[in-house]
Design a protein around this motif. Structure first.
Motif, PDB file in Angstrom:
ATOM      1  N   GLN A 126       0.817  -1.217   0.000  1.00  0.00           N
ATOM      2  CA  GLN A 126       0.000   0.000   0.000  1.00  0.00           C
ATOM      3  C   GLN A 126       0.850   1.266   0.000  1.00  0.00           C
ATOM      4  O   GLN A 126       0.358   2.346  -0.320  1.00  0.00           O
ATOM      5  CB  GLN A 126      -0.936  -0.013   1.210  1.00  0.00           C
ATOM      6  N   GLU A 127       2.125   1.135   0.351  1.00  0.00           N
ATOM      7  CA  GLU A 127       3.022   2.290   0.333  1.00  0.00           C
ATOM      8  C   GLU A 127       3.537   2.592  -1.075  1.00  0.00           C
ATOM      9  O   GLU A 127       4.135   3.638  -1.310  1.00  0.00           O
ATOM     10  CB  GLU A 127       4.206   2.039   1.279  1.00  0.00           C
ATOM     11  N   VAL A 128       3.315   1.667  -1.994  1.00  0.00           N
ATOM     12  CA  VAL A 128       3.766   1.856  -3.372  1.00  0.00           C
ATOM     13  C   VAL A 128       2.693   2.596  -4.160  1.00  0.00           C
ATOM     14  O   VAL A 128       1.534   2.180  -4.200  1.00  0.00           O
ATOM     15  CB  VAL A 128       4.057   0.493  -4.047  1.00  0.00           C
ATOM     16  N   GLU A 129       3.059   3.697  -4.773  1.00  0.00           N
ATOM     17  CA  GLU A 129       2.116   4.460  -5.587  1.00  0.00           C
ATOM     18  C   GLU A 129       1.929   3.778  -6.938  1.00  0.00           C
ATOM     19  O   GLU A 129       2.906   3.501  -7.643  1.00  0.00           O
ATOM     20  CB  GLU A 129       2.628   5.892  -5.788  1.00  0.00           C
ATOM     21  N   LEU A 130       0.681   3.487  -7.279  1.00  0.00           N
ATOM     22  CA  LEU A 130       0.399   2.757  -8.515  1.00  0.00           C
ATOM     23  C   LEU A 130       0.476   3.674  -9.729  1.00  0.00           C
ATOM     24  O   LEU A 130      -0.206   4.691  -9.792  1.00  0.00           O
ATOM     25  CB  LEU A 130      -0.985   2.107  -8.454  1.00  0.00           C
ATOM     26  N   ASP A 131       1.319   3.304 -10.689  1.00  0.00           N
ATOM     27  CA  ASP A 131       1.339   4.009 -11.975  1.00  0.00           C
ATOM     28  C   ASP A 131       0.758   3.074 -13.034  1.00  0.00           C
ATOM     29  O   ASP A 131       0.294   1.976 -12.722  1.00  0.00           O
ATOM     30  CB  ASP A 131       2.764   4.452 -12.333  1.00  0.00           C
ATOM     31  N   ASP A 132       0.761   3.513 -14.279  1.00  0.00           N
ATOM     32  CA  ASP A 132       0.147   2.718 -15.354  1.00  0.00           C
ATOM     33  C   ASP A 132       0.792   1.336 -15.475  1.00  0.00           C
ATOM     34  O   ASP A 132       0.108   0.335 -15.707  1.00  0.00           O
ATOM     35  CB  ASP A 132       0.256   3.459 -16.690  1.00  0.00           C
ATOM     36  N   THR A 133       2.107   1.273 -15.307  1.00  0.00           N
ATOM     37  CA  THR A 133       2.818  -0.001 -15.420  1.00  0.00           C
ATOM     38  C   THR A 133       2.370  -0.969 -14.330  1.00  0.00           C
ATOM     39  O   THR A 133       2.094  -2.151 -14.596  1.00  0.00           O
ATOM     40  CB  THR A 133       4.343   0.215 -15.321  1.00  0.00           C
ATOM     41  N   LEU A 134       2.273  -0.475 -13.093  1.00  0.00           N
ATOM     42  CA  LEU A 134       1.871  -1.339 -11.983  1.00  0.00           C
ATOM     43  C   LEU A 134       0.404  -1.744 -12.100  1.00  0.00           C
ATOM     44  O   LEU A 134       0.043  -2.878 -11.764  1.00  0.00           O
ATOM     45  CB  LEU A 134       2.127  -0.630 -10.660  1.00  0.00           C
ATOM     46  N   VAL A 135      -0.438  -0.854 -12.587  1.00  0.00           N
ATOM     47  CA  VAL A 135      -1.855  -1.200 -12.785  1.00  0.00           C
ATOM     48  C   VAL A 135      -1.982  -2.363 -13.768  1.00  0.00           C
ATOM     49  O   VAL A 135      -2.774  -3.291 -13.558  1.00  0.00           O
ATOM     50  CB  VAL A 135      -2.655   0.023 -13.294  1.00  0.00           C
ATOM     51  N   LYS A 136      -1.182  -2.324 -14.827  1.00  0.00           N
ATOM     52  CA  LYS A 136      -1.199  -3.427 -15.800  1.00  0.00           C
ATOM     53  C   LYS A 136      -0.761  -4.735 -15.157  1.00  0.00           C
ATOM     54  O   LYS A 136      -1.285  -5.815 -15.478  1.00  0.00           O
ATOM     55  CB  LYS A 136      -0.300  -3.086 -16.992  1.00  0.00           C
ATOM     56  N   ILE A 137       0.191  -4.661 -14.246  1.00  0.00           N
ATOM     57  CA  ILE A 137       0.643  -5.860 -13.528  1.00  0.00           C
ATOM     58  C   ILE A 137      -0.485  -6.398 -12.648  1.00  0.00           C
ATOM     59  O   ILE A 137      -0.726  -7.609 -12.599  1.00  0.00           O
ATOM     60  CB  ILE A 137       1.893  -5.542 -12.688  1.00  0.00           C
ATOM     61  N   PHE A 138      -1.202  -5.494 -11.974  1.00  0.00           N
ATOM     62  CA  PHE A 138      -2.341  -5.910 -11.157  1.00  0.00           C
ATOM     63  C   PHE A 138      -3.406  -6.578 -12.019  1.00  0.00           C
ATOM     64  O   PHE A 138      -3.969  -7.609 -11.636  1.00  0.00           O
ATOM     65  CB  PHE A 138      -2.934  -4.696 -10.433  1.00  0.00           C
ATOM     66  N   GLN A 139      -3.681  -6.004 -13.175  1.00  0.00           N
ATOM     67  CA  GLN A 139      -4.679  -6.590 -14.075  1.00  0.00           C
ATOM     68  C   GLN A 139      -4.240  -7.966 -14.560  1.00  0.00           C
ATOM     69  O   GLN A 139      -5.029  -8.919 -14.556  1.00  0.00           O
ATOM     70  CB  GLN A 139      -4.919  -5.660 -15.266  1.00  0.00           C
ATOM     71  N   LYS A 140      -2.974  -8.062 -14.955  1.00  0.00           N
ATOM     72  CA  LYS A 140      -2.456  -9.334 -15.458  1.00  0.00           C
ATOM     73  C   LYS A 140      -2.535 -10.423 -14.394  1.00  0.00           C
ATOM     74  O   LYS A 140      -2.975 -11.554 -14.664  1.00  0.00           O
ATOM     75  CB  LYS A 140      -1.005  -9.154 -15.921  1.00  0.00           C
ATOM     76  N   GLN A 141      -2.132 -10.091 -13.171  1.00  0.00           N
ATOM     77  CA  GLN A 141      -2.136 -11.079 -12.099  1.00  0.00           C
ATOM     78  C   GLN A 141      -3.555 -11.463 -11.687  1.00  0.00           C
ATOM     79  O   GLN A 141      -3.819 -12.620 -11.374  1.00  0.00           O
ATOM     80  CB  GLN A 141      -1.352 -10.561 -10.899  1.00  0.00           C
ATOM     81  N   ALA A 142      -4.470 -10.484 -11.677  1.00  0.00           N
ATOM     82  CA  ALA A 142      -5.856 -10.792 -11.315  1.00  0.00           C
ATOM     83  C   ALA A 142      -6.474 -11.763 -12.318  1.00  0.00           C
ATOM     84  O   ALA A 142      -7.129 -12.738 -11.941  1.00  0.00           O
ATOM     85  CB  ALA A 142      -6.674  -9.503 -11.237  1.00  0.00           C
TER      86      ALA A 142
END
Length: 300
Positions: A126-142
């Protein structure tokens, strides 16, 4: 071993890198202590765990994959491939570890440790600020966790004694909601189940699932953290109710999920109260659908 095989089979790696890794693996194979337990043996490769904010903790029982890439001396911001840094890799490894299906261990201490370590790792994320790259990682993993087989805690089929995904799913839901609401709800709804309670349904009383909790819980007596788990399940449901305000279809879907998966009358009553509060929060007219959800849950 499977993780190292994936690394060595990476088609983008040069031959000299593979030769170097082979030498290193042979060296580690000859020592009695695993490299990540003794810092003296692990200085050659990037520290993915430390790419997260300091203090990230792993689940010693089954989230060890998050820890197994703990090496030192390469900066978190150094880029490997286009758009890929040690931070993005660390986040992805953490998501993989959190989403793995794992059996509830025996004993109060071990079960409390599972909850505590999961919450600590999520707290670091939660301390990591989500940018477009990280959002894509979240989508891929979900997507991967929803479609994966028995290794995923969000897969279609899980073991009755699997550690529930409520805490992780709530975090995943809040991260995905602004970017991919459909995926956020799909993940959270999948995580709502609590099979250890469903398996206790009396054979002749399937029409009243909310009375299951009144059955003597002999078969899940070893789930010492069950009250905490049910609280997390309730929190996940409340989070979805709040987000779904104004969306009739989503509210109906969340209501159905609550009625099917939550077996504690006190938690259902709390959700009825939550729905009423959410429905009447603003100065404008109350949300009629949410009021109906509140009534349905109150009656249940």
């Amino acid at each position: 071993g499977a993780l190292w095989m994936c690394i060595v089979l990476n088609p983008h790696c040069k031959l000299e890198q593979k030769v170097s890794w082979l030498t290193q693996l042979k060296k580690w194979n000859g020592v009695d202590v695993c490299p990540w337990e003794d810092g003296n043996h692990g200085n050659e490769l990037p520290n993915l765990t430390n790419a997260l904010p300091q203090g990230a903790n792993d689940n010693q029982e089954n989230m060890g994959q998050c820890k197994s890439l703990e090496y030192q001396h390469l900066p978190a911001h150094k880029f490997l491939e286009e758009g890929e840094s040690y931070l993005t890799l660390a986040v992805e490894v953490a998501l993989i570890g959190l989403g793995q299906q794992r059996i509830m261990p025996d004993g109060l201490y071990a079960q409390e440790k599972v909850c505590r370590n999961e919450e600590q790792l999520i707290s670091k994320l939660q301390e990591v600020e989500l940018d477009d790259t990280l959002v894509k990682i979240f989508q891929k993993q979900a997507v991967f966790l929803l479609e994966a087989g028995p290794y995923s805690g969000l897969g279609e089929v899980i073991h009755r004694d699997s550690v529930p995904m409520h805490t992780f799913a709530k975090y995943l839901f809040t991260c995905l909601l602004p970017h991919d609401a459909e995926l956020a709800y799909k993940s959270a709804l999948r995580a709502m189940r609590l099979l250890v309670l469903e398996s206790m349904a009396p054979l002749g009383d399937m029409s009243r699932p909310h009375h299951i909790a009144s059955v003597v819980p002999n078969r899940y007596a070893r789930w010492f953290t069950l009250s905490h788990i049910e609280s997390q399940q309730c929190e996940l449901a409340s989070t979805m109710l709040t987000a779904a305000k104004g969306d009739v279809q989503r509210l109906e879907t969340v209501l159905e999920s609550i009625q099917k998966n939550i077996h504690s009358s006190s938690h259902i009553f709390k959700l009825a109260q939550d729905a009423f509060k959410i429905a009447t929060l603003m100065d404008s007219l109350p949300d009629i659908t949410l009021l109906k959800v509140s009534l349905e849950l109150g009656l249940q």
